[in-house]
Scaffold this active site. Structure first.
Site, PDB file in Angstrom:
ATOM      1  CD  GLU A  46      81.807   8.890 -44.648  1.00 22.88           C
ATOM      2  OE1 GLU A  46      81.515   8.051 -45.516  1.00 22.88           O
ATOM      3  OE2 GLU A  46      81.430  10.066 -44.670  1.00 22.88           O
ATOM      4  CG  ASP A  57      79.394   0.439 -51.725  1.00 25.61           C
ATOM      5  OD1 ASP A  57      79.197   1.628 -51.400  1.00 25.61           O
ATOM      6  OD2 ASP A  57      79.571  -0.476 -50.901  1.00 25.61           O
TER       7      ASP A  57
END
Length: 257
Positions: A46, A57
């Site tokens: 990824e 995140d």
């Protein structure tokens, strides 16, 4: 059939994916890291495209994204860096990032450029499922790009069934309703959650992400799912010295061997 489907057809368990941010730790390190990860035995990758206002995140990936943005990374540059990807990397590749950059780039343009460089799928956590189904599903299909949806412990069964219906490669199972970088808690709650999803007998395999950073968490995830994704732990390693490429193989072996 794209490379993701071919992978899931040929390898049935213990699949390992690794996430890293394009342009980090060096602006031009993207392809070299991808090559090192394939050589180390990772099953798919990824590649994160950085965004200044992430919602999922944690601090480690936020830092890597900001460093990459400061160095000049953007979607055009990622596609330029990946133009020779398929000369040296054969495993499936996904792009992971947020909807805002994709919308600004144009969904059709994004999918077309992704297909041109050999990308197999995308993970866009804040792309609403309804919008995808109504506006973009056919665009993704036209370029043979799989769109990967996320499931958390709080996702309803009806929504999971709908996600399964709309998916054509795998479902990204979050280990918890948290941001990236939080270690997987190896307790009965995790077993109950994984077992509940496993018991739904979904047509798409589930791959666990968020909180996978060592052999114990990888093994736990693979006990109930087809594989797992390592992100923050790998990005942290990349930032710990200029000799990061020489550490990739050891890092991967530490997770899955």
């Amino acid at each position: 059939m794209n490379r993701l489907n071919q992978l899931f057809d040929t390898k049935k368990d213990n699949l390992l994916s690794v996430y890293f941010t394009a342009g980090y730790p060096e602006l031009n390190s993207t392809l070299a890291i991808a090559e090192a990860l394939e050589k180390a035995g990772v099953d798919f990758l990824e590649v994160g495209f950085p965004y200044s206002d992430p919602v999922a995140d944690g601090p480690t990936i936020q830092h890597s994204s900001q460093m990459a943005l400061d160095a000049g990374m953007n979607l055009n540059l990622i596609f330029e860096q990946l133009k020779d990807l398929r000369k040296s990397v054969t495993i499936p590749i996904l792009l992971m990032g947020y909807a805002n950059p994709v919308m600004q780039f144009g969904v059709e343009n994004f999918c077309r450029r992704a297909a041109e460089v050999g990308v197999d799928g995308c993970i866009i956590p804040d792309l609403p499922m309804h919008e995808y189904e109504m506006l973009y599903k056919d665009v993704f299909a036209r370029y043979n790009i799989s769109n990967i949806f996320l499931v958390t412990p709080q996702t309803s069964e009806d929504r999971i069934r709908k996600i399964d219906e709309l998916s054509n490669s795998f479902i990204y199972l979050l280990s918890s309703a948290s941001i990236t970088g939080k270690a997987l808690q190896l307790n009965d709650h995790v077993d109950t959650y994984f077992a509940r999803i496993q018991g739904m007998n979904l047509k798409n395999p589930t791959i666990v992400g968020f909180g996978i950073g060592d052999k114990a968490s990888f093994t736990k995830a693979c006990q109930y799912n087809r594989g797992a994704i390592v992100g923050s732990a790998f990005v942290k390693m990349l930032g710990e010295g200029s000799d990061y490429l020489s550490k990739v193989e050891g890092f991967v072996k530490g997770i899955c061997e």
